[in-house]
Design an enzyme around this catalytic site. Structure first.
Site, PDB file in Angstrom:
ATOM      1  N   LYS A 190       0.869  -1.173   0.000  1.00 19.17           N
ATOM      2  CA  LYS A 190       0.000   0.000   0.000  1.00 19.17           C
ATOM      3  C   LYS A 190       0.909   1.227   0.000  1.00 19.17           C
ATOM      4  O   LYS A 190       1.617   1.502   0.981  1.00 19.17           O
ATOM      5  CB  LYS A 190      -0.888  -0.032   1.243  1.00 19.17           C
ATOM      6  CG  LYS A 190      -1.567   1.277   1.601  1.00 19.17           C
ATOM      7  CD  LYS A 190      -2.568   1.735   0.564  1.00 19.17           C
ATOM      8  CE  LYS A 190      -3.314   2.969   1.062  1.00 19.17           C
ATOM      9  NZ  LYS A 190      -2.405   4.124   1.327  1.00 19.17           N
ATOM     10  N   GLY A 247       3.857   3.321  11.010  1.00 22.25           N
ATOM     11  CA  GLY A 247       3.120   4.577  11.010  1.00 22.25           C
ATOM     12  C   GLY A 247       2.610   4.920  12.394  1.00 22.25           C
ATOM     13  O   GLY A 247       3.219   4.595  13.414  1.00 22.25           O
ATOM     14  N   SER A 248       1.453   5.551  12.443  1.00 19.76           N
ATOM     15  CA  SER A 248       0.916   6.077  13.693  1.00 19.76           C
ATOM     16  C   SER A 248       0.294   4.968  14.537  1.00 19.76           C
ATOM     17  O   SER A 248      -0.126   3.921  14.032  1.00 19.76           O
ATOM     18  CB  SER A 248      -0.152   7.138  13.404  1.00 19.76           C
ATOM     19  OG  SER A 248      -1.309   6.539  12.831  1.00 19.76           O
ATOM     20  N   ARG A 250      -2.542   5.194  16.023  1.00 18.57           N
ATOM     21  CA  ARG A 250      -3.961   5.119  15.664  1.00 18.57           C
ATOM     22  C   ARG A 250      -4.172   4.263  14.423  1.00 18.57           C
ATOM     23  O   ARG A 250      -5.044   3.396  14.384  1.00 18.57           O
ATOM     24  CB  ARG A 250      -4.519   6.531  15.433  1.00 18.57           C
ATOM     25  CG  ARG A 250      -6.009   6.580  15.113  1.00 18.57           C
ATOM     26  CD  ARG A 250      -6.517   8.011  15.205  1.00 18.57           C
ATOM     27  NE  ARG A 250      -5.865   8.873  14.237  1.00 18.57           N
ATOM     28  CZ  ARG A 250      -6.344   9.136  13.019  1.00 18.57           C
ATOM     29  NH1 ARG A 250      -7.495   8.604  12.625  1.00 18.57           N
ATOM     30  NH2 ARG A 250      -5.718   9.945  12.207  1.00 18.57           N
ATOM     31  N   GLU A 271       4.802  -1.272  13.602  1.00 17.22           N
ATOM     32  CA  GLU A 271       5.825  -0.437  14.239  1.00 17.22           C
ATOM     33  C   GLU A 271       5.239   0.957  14.358  1.00 17.22           C
ATOM     34  O   GLU A 271       4.917   1.592  13.353  1.00 17.22           O
ATOM     35  CB  GLU A 271       7.108  -0.447  13.390  1.00 17.22           C
ATOM     36  CG  GLU A 271       8.295   0.180  14.097  1.00 17.22           C
ATOM     37  CD  GLU A 271       8.564   1.586  13.613  1.00 17.22           C
ATOM     38  OE1 GLU A 271       8.140   2.541  14.304  1.00 17.22           O
ATOM     39  OE2 GLU A 271       9.182   1.738  12.560  1.00 17.22           O
ATOM     40  N   CYS A 311      11.038   7.940  13.606  1.00 20.57           N
ATOM     41  CA  CYS A 311      10.395   7.196  14.691  1.00 20.57           C
ATOM     42  C   CYS A 311      11.336   7.013  15.866  1.00 20.57           C
ATOM     43  O   CYS A 311      10.895   6.725  16.984  1.00 20.57           O
ATOM     44  CB  CYS A 311       9.909   5.836  14.190  1.00 20.57           C
ATOM     45  SG  CYS A 311      11.182   4.840  13.397  1.00 20.57           S
ATOM     46  N   GLU A 404       3.954  11.518  22.072  1.00 20.35           N
ATOM     47  CA  GLU A 404       4.901  11.784  20.989  1.00 20.35           C
ATOM     48  C   GLU A 404       4.520  13.036  20.199  1.00 20.35           C
ATOM     49  O   GLU A 404       3.355  13.236  19.833  1.00 20.35           O
ATOM     50  CB  GLU A 404       4.965  10.591  20.037  1.00 20.35           C
ATOM     51  CG  GLU A 404       5.950  10.779  18.885  1.00 20.35           C
ATOM     52  CD  GLU A 404       6.001   9.581  17.950  1.00 20.35           C
ATOM     53  OE1 GLU A 404       6.959   9.496  17.156  1.00 20.35           O
ATOM     54  OE2 GLU A 404       5.081   8.739  18.009  1.00 20.35           O
TER      55      GLU A 404
END
Length: 521
Positions: A190, A247-248, A250, A271, A311, A404
């Site tokens: 993606k 990514g995030s 959420r 991650e 990150c 963060e």
């Protein structure tokens, strides 16, 4: 191996098993150049949701074929070929990615070298492990003691969600894709909407190399899409066996929920990031009080490199509140004031950073030392750093202070004494990393701190700064939640392959079947 571009008619929505993906009408978009706020010429579109099923079906068919026919395809040869073509297309890849991300060509060249090196390392690992037992128990002479051989088989098609901040190393052909391919799994990537042109170029290279090396066309697909629906459709698609996400918190948690709700649940390896606390102990702080100290210079670079969009960026500095620590923090704020970071990658990243800063500005227990960017700044405006100071007591009372901030931002935690510094670790979220800066006089505290931090991070540093991750055999890029949702795994290094393998024990395996049973493909 040419890796030549596919002909495109209309908006590009990706690639499904060698053909252009079908675009969802009315969803056209272009990428934006952060440095100029100008839209680029290439037109993209969200892939139709049905294309997720089509890509997953093609991948499942390709996987079954690779597992059941008598071809001697080797994942290592595919990964090596990808590395060679990426190297040959280096100048084009870096030029496009630099325009789409505003990351420097020096940074992107380094990242691409890491990506090709990662492909080669994982190729070597796949070649050395596939076809060999992990463990063996010889047959016993008495009782129930059959001969056992432990091997691995690949899980099957993997959906890979690339990151915004690393278009190569965590993108379409980054570590998740490389480790899945090394394990003998097809990949549906993606692409990230922050750099669709780079993603499309990488996807075209992968498609051509898959064909040139004799793998079925369904071994690789790429889908574009800006919202959650296409990603969720991909995770729900029959045939997908695992998900890798960078990514995030959420976004990763949402995909994990979708995966768990399937009729056949599948693992999600997400991650997610974290705060990456850095502990400056008193004797080390005494050595860092000069304005030009190595500590101040190093932390400034770690906070502002890539505009803090790593990150592993250290987001929290924990010190004992004394004169040396206060002078060091003052020098750090001065050094950061002299650095203007490049524009942030996306409007969404900027909005989240500004919102997080405003939350801290309004907090009665937080002292802001450096203001950071504002909502009124143009998107192509250089980014100033944000620095705030808070007491350990305030952090315990409101742990959200340590949430963060993705960008050039730092919160300094002032502790009453060494016991307080050790104790406050329990109020700081787990992270990908934790760093100890200590001098010889800090040895006793370092030992106490280490025992706490190894429970809170996937990588513990002694000196240095956590931005920059070596890709090696001993690498862990992971950690307890919220660093990842799978704390026993890593997304970087040779052990990243293990996420996409499952163990199989063969009992009394005949020698004539040994090679076939123990091979991953």
């Amino acid at each position: 191996m040419s890796g030549s571009a596919m002909p495109a008619v209309g908006p590009q929505a990706g690639i499904v098993a060698g053909r252009p993906a079908l675009a969802d009408p009315g969803t056209s978009f272009r990428s934006r150049e952060p440095a100029t706020a100008r839209q680029r010429d290439a037109v993209f579109a969200d892939a139709q949701l049905e294309e997720a099923d089509a890509a997953a079906s093609a991948a499942a068919e390709a996987f079954f074929r690779a597992q059941t026919d008598e071809s001697e395809r080797r994942p290592a040869l595919l990964l090596h070929a990808l590395a060679v073509v990426l190297e040959g297309r280096r100048s084009e890849l870096v030029r496009v990615a630099a325009a789409e991300t505003a990351l420097t060509e020096v940074r992107l060249n380094s990242e691409l070298s890491r990506t090709t090196g990662q492909l080669e390392l994982l190729a070597s690992e796949a070649d050395s492990r596939s076809g060999r037992p992990v463990e063996e128990d010889a047959a016993g002479a008495e009782g129930f003691a059959p001969a056992l051989a432990l091997g691995h088989v690949p899980l099957g098609p993997v959906a890979v969600f690339g990151a915004s901040n690393f278009p190569f190393a965590f993108g379409v052909l980054g570590g998740d894709t490389a480790s899945a391919l090394a394990a003998g799994c097809p990949v549906i990537a993606k692409g990230h909407p922050a750099h669709p042109e780079t993603s499309q170029l990488l996807g075209e290279i992968a498609t051509a190399v898959v064909a040139d090396t004799g793998w079925p066309a369904g071994w690789f697909s790429l889908l574009h899409g800006r919202g959650a629906p296409i990603g969720q459709a991909l995770v729900r698609a029959d045939g997908i066996a695992a998900v890798a996400f960078t990514g995030s918190t959420r976004g990763g948690t949402a995909l994990a929920t979708v995966a768990a709700e399937r009729s056949v649940p599948i693992p999600v390896y997400a991650e997610l990031g974290g705060i990456n606390a850095l502990y400056l102990l008193p004797d080390a702080a005494g050595n860092a009080t000069a304005a030009d100290s190595a500590f101040v210079a190093g932390l400034t670079q770690s906070l502002t490199g890539g505009s803090g969009q790593f990150c592993t960026k250290p987001g929290l500095l924990v010190v004992v509140d004394d004169d040396a620590a206060r002078r060091t923090v003052d020098h750090l704020a001065t050094a950061l004031a002299a650095v203007a970071s490049p524009p942030l990658l996306t409007p969404g990243i900027k909005a989240a950073l500004v919102s997080g800063q405003e939350r801290l500005r309004e907090h009665e227990d937080v002292e802001v030392l450096r203001g950071g960017p504002s909502a009124s700044d143009a998107l192509d405006h250089p980014v100033s750093s944000f620095v705030a100071r808070v007491s350990s007591q305030a952090l315990r009372a409101d742990p959200s202070i340590a949430d963060e901030l993705f960008g050039p931002a730092l919160v300094v935690v002032m502790c009453e004494n060494l016991d307080d510094l050790i104790d406050v670790t329990g109020s700081i979220p787990a992270g990908l990393t934790a760093t100890i800066h200590a001098a010889p006089g800090d040895a006793t505290t370092s030992a106490r701190l280490l025992r706490r931090l190894r429970l809170r991070a996937g990588r513990v540093l002694f000196g240095g700064f956590p931005t920059g991750v070596r890709v090696g055999r001993a690498t862990t890029h992971g950690g307890p939640y919220p660093a990842t949702n799978a704390p026993s795994t890593t997304s970087v290094g040779v052990r990243a392959i293990d996420r996409f393998l499952r163990p199989v024990t063969y009992q009394d395996l005949p020698d004539t079947l040994r090679d076939r049973a123990l091979s991953w493909t």
